[in-house]
Design an enzyme around this catalytic site. Structure first.
Site, mmCIF file in Angstrom:
data_model
loop_
_atom_site.group_PDB
_atom_site.id
_atom_site.type_symbol
_atom_site.label_atom_id
_atom_site.label_comp_id
_atom_site.label_asym_id
_atom_site.label_seq_id
_atom_site.Cartn_x
_atom_site.Cartn_y
_atom_site.Cartn_z
ATOM 1 N N GLU A 1 84.098 18.651 138.812
ATOM 2 C CA GLU A 1 82.659 18.969 138.804
ATOM 3 C C GLU A 1 82.506 20.179 137.893
ATOM 4 O O GLU A 1 83.189 21.176 138.082
ATOM 5 C CB GLU A 1 82.201 19.258 140.228
ATOM 6 C CG GLU A 1 80.700 19.351 140.350
ATOM 7 C CD GLU A 1 80.276 19.519 141.808
ATOM 8 O OE1 GLU A 1 80.735 18.762 142.684
ATOM 9 O OE2 GLU A 1 79.476 20.434 142.055
ATOM 10 N N GLU B 1 84.702 19.701 147.912
ATOM 11 C CA GLU B 1 84.604 21.093 148.382
ATOM 12 C C GLU B 1 84.635 21.172 149.901
ATOM 13 O O GLU B 1 83.829 21.879 150.517
ATOM 14 C CB GLU B 1 83.336 21.752 147.835
ATOM 15 C CG GLU B 1 83.321 21.805 146.320
ATOM 16 C CD GLU B 1 82.134 22.551 145.732
ATOM 17 O OE1 GLU B 1 81.252 23.004 146.497
ATOM 18 O OE2 GLU B 1 82.093 22.702 144.495
#
Ligand code: GAL
Length: 812
Positions: free
Chosen positions: A504, A428
Site C-alpha cells: 500500500e 495492518e
C-alpha cells in the site's frame, strides 16, 4: 420457417433441456421485497410482505441516504492513524444509514428431485438465510461468498419456496462505507445428486513454456457411492478450438478429487497485455449416464518471485503498477454492477495500471472475472482485522471461529483465476505487533498453501519496527509494507526473502480541480473549504507523494512495485478531514474521484506507467481572477523528458526531468509562472530534442452551455448496462469553466432511465439517486441505465443561466 432451421432449433432446444436436466443456474434478481428494521415472523412462509418495498438485487439499502452526521458519529482513537486519544469523528463510514437490521424476501421454484444450492456472492452482514421458515445457513462476514444447500427445506412439489434473509450491520463495524443488504448477486443452482460442488475444481499449470504447457485439473464430486465415474474433459483454446481432451474412468475413493492431466501445445500465455483464457469443459458420467457438465475457465501463465531480482510473469521481469480499491462504486454504493466495474477498469487500464489489491476484503466475483478478461493482476485480501480489534464491532468478533472457513471459501472461489498472482492475509492487523502474532499469520498462510500451493502469500504491514524484530515479516512468503518507503532498504537487508512489496503506497490527497498556494509538500494540510490541493503534494502523517514510490520501483530490482492507495475515491474515511469535519464523508486518496473523473494525479501515474501512449497534461486551470501578476505554479505531467512553457506567447523556458528532488524526476515544474488571463501552452521534446507534442489550456470566459461526453457509445438492452456521461460546463468556445458549481438537472426519456450522478466533491451532500447534482469545479458525471428493450435513450441536462445539453445513446 425453413425446415432446416426448424430442425436446428429443435436440436438446440433439446440440448438446452438436456443440459438443464443436469445443472441449472439462475440469478435471483427480481421479485424481492425489502424491509429496513426488525420484522417479527418475517422468516415464515405466511408472513405478509405486500407492504414492503419491491427491490431488485443487487441492492444497497443505505446508498439512498440521506447523509447524516449522526449516522456514524464516533468518539474513537484511530490507532492505524497513530492516534492515542479518542476524539469525535464524523463521516468515517460515509454518513449513510447502513447500521441496523434489514430483511429480504422472495419466492422460487426448484425441482425437489435434485440438489438445490443458493450462492450469496456477499450479503452485508451477519446473514441468516431461511427457506420456508427454517434457518438454512448463517454467514457473518459480509464480504465473503458462501453457499447453502437448501434441498431439505424445499416444498415437496418444489413450488413457491419462500426465501427470507435477515441481515444486520452493527455500529462501529467498519473503517469505511461497507454498504448494506444483498449488495451482490444471489444464485440458485440445481444439480443432479452426483455433481461437481460449488467451486469444485482446481486447475493448475505445473509446466509453462512457449512450446507446451501442462494442465492439471482436479474435480471434486459430491455424493458418489460405488458407481463407475467417467470424466470427459475438453480443453478449449481462447478461440474455442479443442486443443486437448481426456476421458478417464475411476471409482472415487477416500474423497479424493478426480485428477486429469493435459498437454497444451504452443500455449497462448495470459498476461495483462494478452488476457487470453482457456476453458476446461468436463462431462461427468455416472454408470454411463451424463449427470453434470462443469466448465472451469483458466489461463496459462507462470509467476516467479526471485530473491534480489523481483517478480517475473511468464519469465519477464515486471513491477506491479497497482492500485488498491475499496468495493463501493461511488454513487452506486456497494450494489455490484458489471458495467460500472468495467468502466473503472477501463480508466485504470488507460492509466497503465496492471494490478488491483482488493482492500481489505474479498471482491465481487464479477471483478475477478473482469480482471481475467481485461488483464489485471490481483492481490486478493480477506481481512482488515484478525483476532485484535480495530473497530469495536469488527471482524475480530468472528475471527477464531470463522477465519478458516472464510479463507477456504475465498481460496476455492478464486484459485482458478489466472489474474490472481498472490494472496494477502490481512491489512495492518494490530496482531502484527503482538508477540505471538506470527502464529496467527502462519495459521492463515498455511491455509493458503494448503488450498493453493501455486501462489505466494503477503500481508500489508505498517508497523515496520515490530514486524522486523518479532519475526512476523520474516515468516511471510512476500513481505508487504504499507507506506514508509524510507524503510524498504532496511527491510530488504534484514529479511530473508530479499524482496519488498509496496503493498500500500502513497495516500496522497487531492480534490479534483482545487489548487492551493503556495504549492509545496504538506502533511495533513487542512483548509476552510475542507478540500485538498491538486498539486499532488499533500498527504497524511503516515503517507507520501507518488514520486517517492516511483523512485523505489525505478531504483531497486528487489522492490516488487506497488499498490497505490487508492485508484478510486470511496465513501468514508475522509482523511485529512477524518475528524469532526462534517460534511466531509468520502475519501480524497483516489487518483480518480468519486464521480469516476480523473484528477491531475491520474496523468502523473499515466506518464510513468503507460509506456504505449503519449501523456501531456497541464495543471492548474487558468482562471485565477484576483491573482493577476502573482505566482501560479504550472506543473506538467508527461512521458517526455523536456517541455517548454509559454504564457500568452512568453517563454518561461524549458524544464527537463532531473535528480535535484524526487519531484523533479517525474514532473516538469515552473514554480514561478505568473498568472495573467489568456493561454498556457507547453511544447514537449524527446531525448533528441525534437518537439513531439504540444498542449494549450485557456482562461475560460462566461459559462455558456453544457457539453456531454459519454464514455460508452451504446448500451446492451439488459436492464443493467450503464453509460457514464461526463457533464462539462463550458464557455462559448468549449473551454471548461473550472470554478463553476451550479446545480445541474437530469431528465432521461426513451429506452432507459437515470441511475445516479456524482461530482467528486467530498463535502457534497446531494443525493446520488436524485436527478440533480451540483457541478464541482465545472464537472460532474451522470450515469444512465439501458432498459430491457431496444431503442434510443435520451439524456437532457439543464442548468440555470446556460444552454442545456442533450445526447442520445442507442440501447441494443
Ligand atoms: C492505511 C490503511 C488503509 C487506509 C489508508 C489511508 O493505513 O491500510 O485502509 O486507511 O491507510 O491512508
Amino acid at each position: 420457417m425453413h425446415i432446416r432451421k426448424l430442425f436446428l432449433l429443435a436440436v438446440l432446444l433439446c440440448s438446452i433441456c438436456h443440459l438443464s436436466a443436469q445443472r441449472h443456474e439462475q440469478l435471483l434478481e427480481t421479485g424481492w421485497k425489502f424491509h429496513k428494521g426488525e420484522a417479527s415472523g418475517a422468516a415464515s412462509i405466511a408472513f405478509d410482505d405486500t407492504k414492503w418495498e419491491s427491490v431488485r438485487v443487487p441492492h444497497d439499502w443505505a446508498i439512498f441516504g440521506p447523509f447524516d452526521r449522526n449516522d456514524d458519529l464516533q468518539n474513537v482513537a484511530i490507532t492505524q492513524n497513530l492516534e492515542t486519544q479518542a476524539s469525535i469523528k464524523t463521516g468515517r463510514t460515509g454518513g449513510l444509514p447502513y447500521v441496523g437490521v434489514g430483511w429480504y424476501r422472495t419466492h422460487f421454484d426448484a425441482d425437489p428431485e435434485k440438489k438445490t444450492t443458493l450462492i450469496f456472492d456477499g450479503a452485508m452482514s451477519e446473514a441468516h438465510v431461511y427457506v420456508n421458515g427454517q434457518e438454512a445457513c448463517f454467514w457473518p462476514y459480509g464480504y465473503n461468498s458462501f453457499h447453502c444447500d437448501v434441498t431439505e427445506f424445499l416444498h415437496k412439489d418444489g413450488k413457491d419456496n419462500v426465501l427470507a434473509v435477515r441481515l444486520e450491520n452493527r455500529p462501529q463495524s467498519s473503517r469505511w462505507y461497507p454498504g448494506a443488504g444483498l449488495y451482490r448477486n444471489v444464485h440458485l443452482v440445481t444439480t443432479e445428486k452426483v455433481h461437481v460442488p460449488i467451486w469444485g475444481t482446481q486447475i493448475t499449470t505445473p509446466h509453462v513454456a512457449t512450446d507446451y504447457a501442462s494442465v492439471c485439473l482436479r474435480t471434486t464430486l459430491n455424493n458418489v457411492g460405488k458407481e463407475k465415474i467417467t470424466v470427459e474433459t475438453d480443453i478449449l483454446s481462447p478461440d474455442g478450438q479443442k486443443v486437448a481432451s481426456k476421458k478417464n474412468e475411476g471409482h472415487i475413493n477416500h474423497g479424493q478429487p478426480f485428477t486429469q492431466n493435459f498437454i497444451v501445445e504452443k500455449p497462448q500465455l495470459w498476461s495483462p497485455e494478452t488476457p487470453v483464457l482457456y476453458q476446461a469443459v468436463s462431462k461427468i458420467y455416472v454408470d454411463g449416464k451424463l449427470t453434470d457438465t462443469y466448465t472451469t475457465r483458466f489461463g496459462i501463465r507462470s509467476i516467479e518471485f526471485v530473491a534480489d531480482k523481483g517478480f517475473f510473469l511468464n519469465g519477464k521481469h515486471r513491477k506491479f503498477q497497482g492500485v488498491c480499491n475499496h468495493h463501493d462504486l461511488g454513487p452506486l454504493g456497494a450494489a455490484i454492477n458489471v458495467s460500472a466495474l468495467r468502466h473503472q477498469l477501463t480508466l485504470l487500464k488507460d492509466m497503465g495500471c496492471d494490478a488491483i489489491r482488493t482492500a481489505h476484503n474479498m471482491p465481487a466475483p464479477e471483478l475477478v472475472s473482469l480482471c481475467d478478461e481485461m488483464g489485471f493482476m490481483m492481490m486478493i485480501e480477506p481481512f482488515d482485522e484478525w483476532d485484535i480489534a480495530k473497530c469495536d464491532n469488527g471482524y475480530h468478533r468472528y475471527f477464531n471461529e470463522w477465519a478458516e472457513k472464510d479463507m477456504v471459501n475465498m481460496l476455492h472461489q478464486y484459485r482458478n483465476h489466472p489474474c490472481v498472482v498472490m494472496w494477502s492475509i490481512g491489512n495492518e492487523v494490530p496482531t502484527q505487533c503482538s508477540a505471538e502474532g506470527y502464529k496467527v499469520a502462519k495459521f492463515l498462510q498455511d491455509i493458503c498453501h494448503r488450498e493453493d500451493p501455486t501462489r505466494p502469500v503477503t500481508c500489508g504491514m505498517d508497523q515496520v519496527s515490530c514486524v522486523l524484530n518479532n519475526g512476523f515479516a520474516a515468516m511471510l512468503d512476500i513481505p508487504g509494507f504499507n507506506y514508509r518507503a524510507h524503510r524498504y532498504e532496511e527491510a530488504y537487508q534484514q529479511l530473508p526473502q530479499n524482496l519488498v512489496l509496496g503493498s500500500e503506497t502513497s495516500s496522497t490527497v487531492s480534490s479534483r480541480g482545487v489548487y492551493k498556494f503556495p504549492a509545496e509538500r504538506k502533511a495533513d494540510a487542512k483548509y476552510d473549504d475542507h478540500q485538498s490541493s491538486s498539486y499532488d503534494l499533500e498527504y497524511c502523517s503516515w503517507s507520501n507523494i507518488p514520486d517517492i514510490d516511483f523512485a523505489q520501483a525505478d531504483d531497486h530490482n528487489w522492490t516488487l512495485g506497488q499498490f497505490v492507495w487508492t485508484g478510486f475515491d470511496y465513501l468514508g474515511e475522509p482523511s485529512p478531514y477524518d475528524t469532526n469535519a462534517w460534511p466531509n464523508h468520502s475519501s480524497m486518496f483516489g487518483i480518480i474521484d468519486l464521480a469516476s473523473l480523473p484528477k491531475d494525479r491520474y496523468y502523473l501515474y499515466r506518464s510513468v506507467w503507460n509506456k504505449q501512449a503519449e501523456t501531456l497534461h497541464i495543471l492548474p486551470h487558468w482562471n485565477w481572477e484576483g491573482r493577476e501578476g502573482q505566482e501560479v505554479p504550472v506543473f506538467v505531467y508527461t512521458n517526455y523528458p523536456t517541455a517548454e512553457l509559454f504564457i500568452n506567447g512568453k517563454s518561461y523556458g524549458k524544464q527537463t526531468k532531473n535528480n535535484q528532488t524526487v519531484e523533479n524526476r517525474y514532473r516538469l515544474m515552473w514554480p514561478h509562472a505568473i498568472y495573467e488571463p489568456g493561454e498556457v501552452k507547453v511544447v514537449a521534446y524527446d531525448e533528441a530534442g525534437t518537439a513531439k507534442a504540444e498542449k494549450t489550456i485557456r482562461t475560460a470566459g462566461k459559462p455558456h452551455h453544457i457539453e456531454l461526453v459519454p464514455a460508452q457509445q451504446s448500451l446492451k438492452a439488459d436492464g443493467k448496462d450503464l453509460a457514464y456521461v461526463t457533464v462539462r460546463i463550458v464557455d462559448k468556445d468549449g473551454n471548461l469553466c473550472p470554478t463553476d458549481m451550479r446545480l445541474v438537472k437530469f431528465h432521461v426519456t426513451g429506452a432507459g432511465s437515470y441511475k445516479a450522478s456524482a461530482n467528486g466533491d467530498p463535502t457534497c451532500l446531494d443525493l446520488f439517486h436524485l436527478p440533480q447534482m451540483h457541478a464541482f469545479n465545472g464537472m460532474l458525471t451522470a450515469i444512465v441505465q439501458g432498459g430491457e428493450e431496444k431503442g434510443l435513450l435520451e439524456l437532457q441536462v439543464s442548468a440555470k443561466g446556460i444552454k442545456a445539453g442533450k445526447i442520445q445513446i442507442e440501447v441494443k
